[in-house]
Design a protein around this motif. Structure first.
Motif, PDB file in Angstrom:
ATOM      1  N   CYS A 100      -1.541  -1.203   1.095  1.00  0.00           N
ATOM      2  CA  CYS A 100      -2.919  -0.993   0.007  1.00  0.00           C
ATOM      3  C   CYS A 100      -2.467  -1.451  -1.438  1.00  0.00           C
ATOM      4  O   CYS A 100      -2.570  -1.037  -2.242  1.00  0.00           O
ATOM      5  CB  CYS A 100      -2.926   0.433  -0.071  1.00  0.00           C
ATOM      6  SG  CYS A 100      -3.098   1.465   1.339  1.00  0.00           S
ATOM      7  N   LYS A 117       4.859   1.898 -11.826  1.00  0.00           N
ATOM      8  CA  LYS A 117       5.019   0.995 -10.623  1.00  0.00           C
ATOM      9  C   LYS A 117       6.379   0.418 -10.970  1.00  0.00           C
ATOM     10  O   LYS A 117       7.149   0.419  -9.830  1.00  0.00           O
ATOM     11  CB  LYS A 117       4.014  -0.006 -10.726  1.00  0.00           C
ATOM     12  CG  LYS A 117       2.375   0.382 -10.351  1.00  0.00           C
ATOM     13  CD  LYS A 117       1.219  -0.348 -10.604  1.00  0.00           C
ATOM     14  CE  LYS A 117       0.037   0.418 -10.162  1.00  0.00           C
ATOM     15  NZ  LYS A 117      -1.342  -0.325 -10.277  1.00  0.00           N
ATOM     16  N   ALA A 163       1.611   1.841  -3.323  1.00  0.00           N
ATOM     17  CA  ALA A 163       1.206   2.202  -4.542  1.00  0.00           C
ATOM     18  C   ALA A 163      -0.185   2.996  -4.553  1.00  0.00           C
ATOM     19  O   ALA A 163      -1.123   1.919  -4.422  1.00  0.00           O
ATOM     20  CB  ALA A 163       1.427   1.450  -5.746  1.00  0.00           C
ATOM     21  N   TYR A 164      -0.424   4.037  -4.736  1.00  0.00           N
ATOM     22  CA  TYR A 164      -1.671   4.570  -4.806  1.00  0.00           C
ATOM     23  C   TYR A 164      -2.541   4.673  -3.511  1.00  0.00           C
ATOM     24  O   TYR A 164      -3.649   4.108  -3.425  1.00  0.00           O
ATOM     25  CB  TYR A 164      -2.434   4.308  -6.054  1.00  0.00           C
ATOM     26  CG  TYR A 164      -1.765   4.837  -7.410  1.00  0.00           C
ATOM     27  CD1 TYR A 164      -1.009   3.865  -8.203  1.00  0.00           C
ATOM     28  CD2 TYR A 164      -1.756   6.034  -7.732  1.00  0.00           C
ATOM     29  CE1 TYR A 164      -0.305   4.390  -9.158  1.00  0.00           C
ATOM     30  CE2 TYR A 164      -0.987   6.620  -8.838  1.00  0.00           C
ATOM     31  CZ  TYR A 164      -0.210   5.621  -9.626  1.00  0.00           C
ATOM     32  OH  TYR A 164       0.330   6.269 -10.783  1.00  0.00           O
ATOM     33  N   GLY A 195      -6.640  -6.215   5.906  1.00  0.00           N
ATOM     34  CA  GLY A 195      -6.265  -5.569   7.109  1.00  0.00           C
ATOM     35  C   GLY A 195      -6.197  -4.114   6.951  1.00  0.00           C
ATOM     36  O   GLY A 195      -6.214  -3.683   5.517  1.00  0.00           O
ATOM     37  N   ASN A 196      -6.216  -3.433   7.945  1.00  0.00           N
ATOM     38  CA  ASN A 196      -6.044  -2.013   8.084  1.00  0.00           C
ATOM     39  C   ASN A 196      -4.444  -1.308   8.173  1.00  0.00           C
ATOM     40  O   ASN A 196      -3.680  -1.675   9.142  1.00  0.00           O
ATOM     41  CB  ASN A 196      -6.812  -1.200   8.977  1.00  0.00           C
ATOM     42  CG  ASN A 196      -6.935   0.240   8.862  1.00  0.00           C
ATOM     43  OD1 ASN A 196      -5.751   0.811   8.526  1.00  0.00           O
ATOM     44  ND2 ASN A 196      -8.188   0.656   8.993  1.00  0.00           N
ATOM     45  N   VAL A 197      -3.976  -1.017   7.399  1.00  0.00           N
ATOM     46  CA  VAL A 197      -2.550  -0.422   7.242  1.00  0.00           C
ATOM     47  C   VAL A 197      -2.164   0.454   8.365  1.00  0.00           C
ATOM     48  O   VAL A 197      -1.127   0.768   8.721  1.00  0.00           O
ATOM     49  CB  VAL A 197      -2.014   0.006   5.620  1.00  0.00           C
ATOM     50  CG1 VAL A 197      -2.310  -0.873   4.733  1.00  0.00           C
ATOM     51  CG2 VAL A 197      -2.752   1.331   5.429  1.00  0.00           C
ATOM     52  N   LEU A 228     -10.950  -6.375  -3.902  1.00  0.00           N
ATOM     53  CA  LEU A 228      -9.539  -6.214  -4.565  1.00  0.00           C
ATOM     54  C   LEU A 228      -8.772  -7.354  -4.211  1.00  0.00           C
ATOM     55  O   LEU A 228      -7.958  -7.902  -5.179  1.00  0.00           O
ATOM     56  CB  LEU A 228      -9.032  -5.008  -4.369  1.00  0.00           C
ATOM     57  CG  LEU A 228      -9.676  -4.052  -5.384  1.00  0.00           C
ATOM     58  CD1 LEU A 228      -9.155  -2.489  -4.888  1.00  0.00           C
ATOM     59  CD2 LEU A 228      -9.411  -3.996  -6.876  1.00  0.00           C
ATOM     60  N   TYR A 262     -11.485  -2.255 -11.955  1.00  0.00           N
ATOM     61  CA  TYR A 262     -10.279  -1.098 -11.564  1.00  0.00           C
ATOM     62  C   TYR A 262      -9.013  -1.504 -12.403  1.00  0.00           C
ATOM     63  O   TYR A 262      -8.646  -0.482 -12.820  1.00  0.00           O
ATOM     64  CB  TYR A 262      -9.802  -1.739 -10.058  1.00  0.00           C
ATOM     65  CG  TYR A 262      -8.653  -1.144  -9.554  1.00  0.00           C
ATOM     66  CD1 TYR A 262      -7.455  -1.712  -9.529  1.00  0.00           C
ATOM     67  CD2 TYR A 262      -8.868   0.488  -9.068  1.00  0.00           C
ATOM     68  CE1 TYR A 262      -6.280  -1.119  -9.009  1.00  0.00           C
ATOM     69  CE2 TYR A 262      -7.621   0.832  -8.664  1.00  0.00           C
ATOM     70  CZ  TYR A 262      -6.369   0.218  -8.666  1.00  0.00           C
ATOM     71  OH  TYR A 262      -5.273   1.009  -8.086  1.00  0.00           O
ATOM     72  N   ASP A 285      -4.566  -5.232   2.433  1.00  0.00           N
ATOM     73  CA  ASP A 285      -5.492  -4.212   1.822  1.00  0.00           C
ATOM     74  C   ASP A 285      -6.729  -4.706   2.704  1.00  0.00           C
ATOM     75  O   ASP A 285      -6.835  -5.790   3.005  1.00  0.00           O
ATOM     76  CB  ASP A 285      -5.500  -4.480   0.333  1.00  0.00           C
ATOM     77  CG  ASP A 285      -6.496  -3.120  -0.087  1.00  0.00           C
ATOM     78  OD1 ASP A 285      -5.729  -2.662  -0.962  1.00  0.00           O
ATOM     79  OD2 ASP A 285      -7.585  -2.997   0.233  1.00  0.00           O
ATOM     80  N   PHE A 286      -7.346  -3.413   2.716  1.00  0.00           N
ATOM     81  CA  PHE A 286      -8.792  -3.788   3.480  1.00  0.00           C
ATOM     82  C   PHE A 286     -10.098  -4.054   2.535  1.00  0.00           C
ATOM     83  O   PHE A 286     -11.039  -4.262   3.143  1.00  0.00           O
ATOM     84  CB  PHE A 286      -9.182  -2.962   4.690  1.00  0.00           C
ATOM     85  CG  PHE A 286      -9.414  -1.369   4.184  1.00  0.00           C
ATOM     86  CD1 PHE A 286      -9.574  -0.535   5.312  1.00  0.00           C
ATOM     87  CD2 PHE A 286      -9.894  -0.898   2.989  1.00  0.00           C
ATOM     88  CE1 PHE A 286      -9.783   0.885   4.933  1.00  0.00           C
ATOM     89  CE2 PHE A 286      -9.952   0.281   2.751  1.00  0.00           C
ATOM     90  CZ  PHE A 286     -10.077   1.269   3.669  1.00  0.00           C
TER      91      PHE A 286
HETATM   92  C1  LIG Z   1      -5.943   3.047  -5.579  1.00  0.00           C
HETATM   93  S1  LIG Z   1      -5.817   1.576  -4.891  1.00  0.00           S
HETATM   94  C2  LIG Z   1      -4.136   0.817  -5.076  1.00  0.00           C
HETATM   95  C3  LIG Z   1      -4.182  -0.422  -5.291  1.00  0.00           C
HETATM   96  C4  LIG Z   1      -2.539  -0.858  -5.730  1.00  0.00           C
HETATM   97  N1  LIG Z   1      -1.564  -0.562  -4.747  1.00  0.00           N
HETATM   98  C5  LIG Z   1      -2.276  -0.400  -7.107  1.00  0.00           C
HETATM   99  O1  LIG Z   1      -1.383   0.200  -7.264  1.00  0.00           O
HETATM  100  O2  LIG Z   1      -3.136  -0.567  -7.914  1.00  0.00           O
HETATM  101  C6  LIG Z   1      -6.001   2.009  -2.924  1.00  0.00           C
HETATM  102  C7  LIG Z   1      -6.097   0.801  -2.299  1.00  0.00           C
HETATM  103  O3  LIG Z   1      -5.766   1.284  -0.860  1.00  0.00           O
HETATM  104  C8  LIG Z   1      -6.722   0.578  -0.091  1.00  0.00           C
HETATM  105  N2  LIG Z   1      -6.782   1.251   1.289  1.00  0.00           N
HETATM  106  C9  LIG Z   1      -7.041   2.259   1.463  1.00  0.00           C
HETATM  107  N3  LIG Z   1      -7.067   2.573   2.860  1.00  0.00           N
HETATM  108  C10 LIG Z   1      -6.698   1.668   3.611  1.00  0.00           C
HETATM  109  C11 LIG Z   1      -6.449   1.128   4.816  1.00  0.00           C
HETATM  110  N4  LIG Z   1      -6.597   2.202   5.627  1.00  0.00           N
HETATM  111  N5  LIG Z   1      -6.003  -0.238   5.065  1.00  0.00           N
HETATM  112  C12 LIG Z   1      -5.809  -0.987   4.011  1.00  0.00           C
HETATM  113  N6  LIG Z   1      -6.111  -0.687   2.734  1.00  0.00           N
HETATM  114  C13 LIG Z   1      -6.451   0.588   2.358  1.00  0.00           C
HETATM  115  C14 LIG Z   1      -7.880   0.330  -0.857  1.00  0.00           C
HETATM  116  O4  LIG Z   1      -8.802  -0.744  -0.400  1.00  0.00           O
HETATM  117  C15 LIG Z   1      -7.342   0.089  -2.289  1.00  0.00           C
HETATM  118  O5  LIG Z   1      -7.492  -1.202  -2.517  1.00  0.00           O
END
Ligand SMILES: C[S@@+](CC[C@H](N)C(=O)[O-])C[C@H]1O[C@@H](n2cnc3c(N)ncnc32)[C@H](O)[C@@H]1O
Ligand SMILES: C/C(=C\Cc1cc(O)c2ccccc2c1O)CCC[C@H](C)CCC[C@H](C)CCCC(C)C
Length: 235
Positions: free
Chosen positions: A55, A36, A126-127, A108-110, A84, A20, A79-80
């Protein structure tokens, strides 16, 4: 292509975890670090505050917030993706003890945050907004746990309004990003980006969703020639 399930999304990020960070640096020519930092400037974390990075993934944004709230503040990365989060925690071992003391990693789930109402001074995302199963629910849950006056920066991909830049973005995603991912047997995981972007609300629609979630102020700024965007919110 229908929207992947939460389990599908979680598995995508667990699978790409090993590459990643390197792929982000390589494919954005390091620009994602600048994007960022731009997002952070819009939400202005202050020393001693308590922040959320939703996330958080491999923790890039979480670490940037920690630098601002240290030494007495705190930032919780949620993050779930277990894989990562493990990378985030491993990277944090190389940070100064002052920064490490401010960082907490929570799986956890946001969409179902385990925090009381009005618990935080601000948040970054972010993303992540493009990847959650419900954007309205994510924004509503985020609004709930923030104190009045809190600022939020939401960084993500954006569809350029300029047709030439749209064509470049499509070309880059389809003919640069996916072929590179293919060499690491991660074709499907990176091929997910383009349809996820096609489904993602444009800036003005993100603003409407944020106001519907209760945010008093919401403004979207297109950056990187419109290929990325920062949604700045205030409760
Ligand atoms: C593209 S990555 C972004 C990571 C970091 N914020 C960055 O900028 O590099 C997206 C992240 O969102 C997390 N994610 C997506 N849906 C989620 C949810 N409902 N709860 C928690 N994490 C979630 C994924 O596991 C992933 O780590
Ligand atoms: C940090 C970046 C993307 C994070 C990211 C978000 C996702 O939703 C993913 C979903 C599935 C797999 C991976 C990701 C993911 O890494 C942005 C930089 C990385 C991008 C993949 C590169 C694309 C950048 C622009 C389209 C074009 C940049 C032009 C270049 C600066 C010349």
């Amino acid at each position: 292509m229908s929207q992947p399930s939460e389990t599908d999304i979680q598995q995508i990020f667990d699978r790409i975890a090993p590459v990643y960070d390197r792929f982000n640096d390589l494919l954005s020519l390091g620009q994602h670090r600048i994007w960022k930092k731009m997002a952070l400037r819009w939400c202005e974390p202050q020393q001693g505050e308590k922040w959320l990075d939703l996330c958080c993934g491999s923790g890039d944004m979480t670490a940037l917030v920690a630098q601002k709230v240290a030494p007495t503040g705190q930032v919780i990365g949620v993050d779930f993706s277990k894989e990562l989060l493990a990378i985030a925690a491993d990277k944090a071992k190389n940070y100064s003890s002052k920064i490490q003391k401010c960082l907490t990693w929570q799986q956890g789930n946001v969409l179902h945050l385990p925090f009381e109402d009005n618990s935080f001074n601000g948040a970054t995302l972010a993303y992540g907004l493009r990847n959650v199963a419900s954007i309205p629910q994510c924004l509503s849950e985020l609004h709930r746990v923030l104190q009045n006056g809190s600022k939020v920066a939401v960084l993500d991909f954006h569809r350029p309004s300029d047709r030439l830049m749209q064509s470049f973005q499509d070309f880059y995603l389809d003919r640069v990003v996916v072929p590179l991912a293919d060499r690491f047997e991660m074709t499907d995981e990176y091929a997910y980006i383009a349809p996820s972007l096609a489904r993602f609300p444009i800036g003005s629609e993100q603003v409407k969703l944020a106001k519907a979630a209760g945010f008093n102020q919401a403004k979207h700024y297109a950056i990187a020639n419109g290929m990325m965007g920062i949604l700045v919110l205030q409760k």
